[in-house]
Design a protein around this motif. Structure first.
Motif, PDB file in Angstrom:
ATOM      1  N   VAL A   1       0.851  -1.186   0.000  1.00  0.00           N
ATOM      2  CA  VAL A   1       0.000   0.000   0.000  1.00  0.00           C
ATOM      3  C   VAL A   1       0.888   1.237   0.000  1.00  0.00           C
ATOM      4  O   VAL A   1       1.780   1.377   0.847  1.00  0.00           O
ATOM      5  N   VAL A   2       0.640   2.135  -0.952  1.00  0.00           N
ATOM      6  CA  VAL A   2       1.455   3.347  -1.099  1.00  0.00           C
ATOM      7  C   VAL A   2       0.537   4.566  -1.104  1.00  0.00           C
ATOM      8  O   VAL A   2      -0.499   4.569  -1.772  1.00  0.00           O
ATOM      9  N   GLY A   3       0.927   5.594  -0.359  1.00  0.00           N
ATOM     10  CA  GLY A   3       0.256   6.879  -0.437  1.00  0.00           C
ATOM     11  C   GLY A   3       1.143   7.852  -1.200  1.00  0.00           C
ATOM     12  O   GLY A   3       2.360   7.856  -1.014  1.00  0.00           O
ATOM     13  N   VAL A   4       0.559   8.645  -2.082  1.00  0.00           N
ATOM     14  CA  VAL A   4       1.292   9.674  -2.820  1.00  0.00           C
ATOM     15  C   VAL A   4       0.586  11.001  -2.582  1.00  0.00           C
ATOM     16  O   VAL A   4      -0.599  11.142  -2.910  1.00  0.00           O
ATOM     17  N   ILE A   5       1.283  11.946  -1.987  1.00  0.00           N
ATOM     18  CA  ILE A   5       0.693  13.257  -1.710  1.00  0.00           C
ATOM     19  C   ILE A   5       1.040  14.187  -2.862  1.00  0.00           C
ATOM     20  O   ILE A   5       2.194  14.572  -3.033  1.00  0.00           O
ATOM     21  N   GLY A   6       0.034  14.515  -3.655  1.00  0.00           N
ATOM     22  CA  GLY A   6       0.233  15.347  -4.834  1.00  0.00           C
ATOM     23  C   GLY A   6       0.041  14.541  -6.095  1.00  0.00           C
ATOM     24  O   GLY A   6       0.744  13.542  -6.309  1.00  0.00           O
ATOM     25  N   GLY A   7      -0.898  14.955  -6.930  1.00  0.00           N
ATOM     26  CA  GLY A   7      -1.189  14.222  -8.161  1.00  0.00           C
ATOM     27  C   GLY A   7      -0.821  14.982  -9.411  1.00  0.00           C
ATOM     28  O   GLY A   7      -1.424  14.751 -10.463  1.00  0.00           O
ATOM     29  N   GLY A   8       0.159  15.879  -9.312  1.00  0.00           N
ATOM     30  CA  GLY A   8       0.662  16.577 -10.486  1.00  0.00           C
ATOM     31  C   GLY A   8       1.474  15.646 -11.367  1.00  0.00           C
ATOM     32  O   GLY A   8       1.402  14.422 -11.241  1.00  0.00           O
TER      33      GLY A   8
ATOM     34  N   ALA B   1       1.532   0.056 -11.376  1.00  0.00           N
ATOM     35  CA  ALA B   1       1.918  -0.894 -12.415  1.00  0.00           C
ATOM     36  C   ALA B   1       2.742  -2.039 -11.853  1.00  0.00           C
ATOM     37  O   ALA B   1       2.706  -3.159 -12.367  1.00  0.00           O
ATOM     38  N   ALA B   2       3.478  -1.768 -10.762  1.00  0.00           N
ATOM     39  CA  ALA B   2       4.287  -2.814 -10.135  1.00  0.00           C
ATOM     40  C   ALA B   2       3.471  -3.721  -9.220  1.00  0.00           C
ATOM     41  O   ALA B   2       3.969  -4.758  -8.768  1.00  0.00           O
ATOM     42  N   GLY B   3       2.216  -3.320  -8.923  1.00  0.00           N
ATOM     43  CA  GLY B   3       1.344  -4.173  -8.125  1.00  0.00           C
ATOM     44  C   GLY B   3       0.869  -3.589  -6.820  1.00  0.00           C
ATOM     45  O   GLY B   3       0.109  -4.233  -6.084  1.00  0.00           O
ATOM     46  N   SER B   4       1.278  -2.375  -6.485  1.00  0.00           N
ATOM     47  CA  SER B   4       0.856  -1.744  -5.236  1.00  0.00           C
ATOM     48  C   SER B   4      -0.565  -1.195  -5.346  1.00  0.00           C
ATOM     49  O   SER B   4      -1.016  -0.807  -6.423  1.00  0.00           O
ATOM     50  N   ARG B   5      -1.252  -1.161  -4.215  1.00  0.00           N
ATOM     51  CA  ARG B   5      -2.487  -0.383  -4.112  1.00  0.00           C
ATOM     52  C   ARG B   5      -2.080   1.033  -3.754  1.00  0.00           C
ATOM     53  O   ARG B   5      -1.325   1.242  -2.799  1.00  0.00           O
ATOM     54  N   VAL B   6      -2.554   2.019  -4.505  1.00  0.00           N
ATOM     55  CA  VAL B   6      -2.063   3.384  -4.376  1.00  0.00           C
ATOM     56  C   VAL B   6      -3.204   4.342  -4.042  1.00  0.00           C
ATOM     57  O   VAL B   6      -4.273   4.287  -4.668  1.00  0.00           O
ATOM     58  N   VAL B   7      -2.971   5.202  -3.071  1.00  0.00           N
ATOM     59  CA  VAL B   7      -3.915   6.257  -2.714  1.00  0.00           C
ATOM     60  C   VAL B   7      -3.222   7.592  -2.945  1.00  0.00           C
ATOM     61  O   VAL B   7      -2.183   7.869  -2.351  1.00  0.00           O
ATOM     62  N   VAL B   8      -3.796   8.402  -3.840  1.00  0.00           N
ATOM     63  CA  VAL B   8      -3.234   9.702  -4.185  1.00  0.00           C
ATOM     64  C   VAL B   8      -4.045  10.789  -3.494  1.00  0.00           C
ATOM     65  O   VAL B   8      -5.284  10.760  -3.520  1.00  0.00           O
ATOM     66  N   VAL B   9      -3.362  11.754  -2.896  1.00  0.00           N
ATOM     67  CA  VAL B   9      -4.031  12.873  -2.246  1.00  0.00           C
ATOM     68  C   VAL B   9      -3.966  14.082  -3.165  1.00  0.00           C
ATOM     69  O   VAL B   9      -2.885  14.511  -3.569  1.00  0.00           O
ATOM     70  N   GLU B  10      -5.126  14.622  -3.504  1.00  0.00           N
ATOM     71  CA  GLU B  10      -5.203  15.873  -4.256  1.00  0.00           C
ATOM     72  C   GLU B  10      -6.191  16.808  -3.565  1.00  0.00           C
ATOM     73  O   GLU B  10      -7.031  16.379  -2.777  1.00  0.00           O
ATOM     74  N   ARG B  11      -6.112  18.105  -3.891  1.00  0.00           N
ATOM     75  CA  ARG B  11      -6.793  19.112  -3.085  1.00  0.00           C
ATOM     76  C   ARG B  11      -8.296  19.230  -3.345  1.00  0.00           C
ATOM     77  O   ARG B  11      -9.041  19.672  -2.468  1.00  0.00           O
ATOM     78  N   ASP B  12      -8.751  18.903  -4.569  1.00  0.00           N
ATOM     79  CA  ASP B  12     -10.173  19.062  -4.875  1.00  0.00           C
ATOM     80  C   ASP B  12     -10.558  18.125  -6.015  1.00  0.00           C
ATOM     81  O   ASP B  12      -9.716  17.408  -6.570  1.00  0.00           O
ATOM     82  N   GLY B  13     -11.841  18.161  -6.362  1.00  0.00           N
ATOM     83  CA  GLY B  13     -12.347  17.239  -7.365  1.00  0.00           C
ATOM     84  C   GLY B  13     -11.716  17.415  -8.726  1.00  0.00           C
ATOM     85  O   GLY B  13     -11.400  16.426  -9.409  1.00  0.00           O
ATOM     86  N   ALA B  14     -11.511  18.663  -9.139  1.00  0.00           N
ATOM     87  CA  ALA B  14     -10.920  18.908 -10.459  1.00  0.00           C
ATOM     88  C   ALA B  14      -9.487  18.400 -10.517  1.00  0.00           C
ATOM     89  O   ALA B  14      -9.077  17.769 -11.497  1.00  0.00           O
ATOM     90  N   ALA B  15      -8.722  18.665  -9.469  1.00  0.00           N
ATOM     91  CA  ALA B  15      -7.335  18.203  -9.430  1.00  0.00           C
ATOM     92  C   ALA B  15      -7.276  16.682  -9.360  1.00  0.00           C
ATOM     93  O   ALA B  15      -6.399  16.049  -9.956  1.00  0.00           O
ATOM     94  N   ALA B  16      -8.229  16.089  -8.625  1.00  0.00           N
ATOM     95  CA  ALA B  16      -8.280  14.627  -8.530  1.00  0.00           C
ATOM     96  C   ALA B  16      -8.561  13.998  -9.890  1.00  0.00           C
ATOM     97  O   ALA B  16      -7.926  13.018 -10.287  1.00  0.00           O
ATOM     98  N   ALA B  17      -9.509  14.584 -10.625  1.00  0.00           N
ATOM     99  CA  ALA B  17      -9.835  14.062 -11.948  1.00  0.00           C
ATOM    100  C   ALA B  17      -8.646  14.181 -12.893  1.00  0.00           C
ATOM    101  O   ALA B  17      -8.367  13.270 -13.686  1.00  0.00           O
TER     102      ALA B  17
END
Length: 287
Positions: A10-17, A29-45
């Motif tokens: 399980v990997v967390g990534v802060i920032g989805g730029g 792609a290597a097989g981890s479950r990943v949770v990305v933190v972004e500030r709002d819906g538009a940035a998340a999309a």
């Protein structure tokens, strides 16, 4: 030959730029479950779009580390706050822009959420890992994981150790780097580390040569590409990295290492004009 290693579960990534999304893509792609933190819906999309496009490109190139039928929605989740990071994360990578106070705030917030065994890392290319480590509660689990653009095809991760980084944290970061199909270089914390310091020195001198009329950008780059077998000349690489990013690193190293890293006038002028390189369509080259 790099030994086979398992990725973090399980990997967390802060920032989805650009960098954060590419780091998330590589771990997914290597097989981890990943949770990305972004500030709002538009940035998340936008982050999800970057990851999906990156995975499709990797499949087309035949460089996808994991199965080609990777189900992105099932493997990657985007949330809107650090407080939503999974408690059971093995690794959290901070990948926001080069602002020390912002990074400290996000890292300390992450530390309040994840378990004590989770490794915390910053993708900073120049800021002091020692100073960032001093802000977290458990500095032994913290280090720099400096990824290179474009992350999915780059072969290198520079691992930067603070004085308190433990041997187990270092070993985990090395294993996970190998699980991504990449090689590591391990360095002690120093301004600019190894890669940014050397790369910037070459890039700044190339800019000075253009500024002084010694040669045009194409000639400078061709000299390094053909004469020294660099895959990309220093000015084209500056366009890829971003002239604003190069300027920020130069200003930091100028303060910490002295005048040899003083930003050239031409670099400042181009950044002021908004000529930031590939991302704006104009830098030393037109893209």
């Amino acid at each position: 030959m790099i030994p086979a290693s398992a990725p973090p579960a399980v990997v967390g990534v802060i920032g989805g730029g650009r960098m954060g999304a590419a780091i998330a893509q590589s771990f997914a792609a290597a097989g981890s479950r990943v949770v990305v933190v972004e500030r709002d819906g538009a940035a998340a999309a936008a982050a999800v779009d970057r990851i999906v496009k990156g995975l499709h490109q990797a499949t087309e190139r035949g460089t996808l580390a994991g199965p080609p039928d990777l189900d992105v929605p099932d493997r990657v989740t985007v949330v809107s706050s650090v407080g939503e990071l999974p408690h059971d994360a093995d690794l959290v990578v901070e990948a926001v822009h080069e602002d020390a106070s912002l990074k400290v705030g996000l890292l300390t917030a992450a530390e309040d959420v994840v378990r004590d065994g989770c490794v915390l890392a910053s993708n900073t290319s120049s800021l002091s890992i020692t100073e960032l480590a001093a802000a977290v509660r458990l500095p032994g689990r913290f280090l720099g994981m400096h990824f290179f653009n474009p992350v999915p095809v780059s072969a290198l991760v520079e691992l930067v150790l603070a004085p308190d980084t433990t041997a187990s944290t270092r070993a985990a970061a090395v294993r996970w780097t190998h699980a991504l199909g990449k090689q590591d270089v391990v360095v002690k914390d120093s301004p600019g580390f190894a890669s940014s310091r050397l790369g910037l020195a070459l890039g700044l001198e190339a800019i000075r040569m253009v500024e002084e009329g010694v040669a045009d950008p194409e000639a400078v780059d061709k000299a390094m590409h053909l004469g020294y077998r660099h895959p990309m000349g220093p000015l084209r690489l500056t366009d890829v990295v971003g002239l604003d990013v190069r300027l920020a690193i130069a200003e930091h190293l100028h303060k910490t290492l002295g005048d040899r890293f003083a930003p050239p006038r031409l670099l400042r002028e181009k950044v002021t004009r908004g000529e930031l390189g590939r991302k704006t369509g104009q830098g030393f080259y037109r893209w």
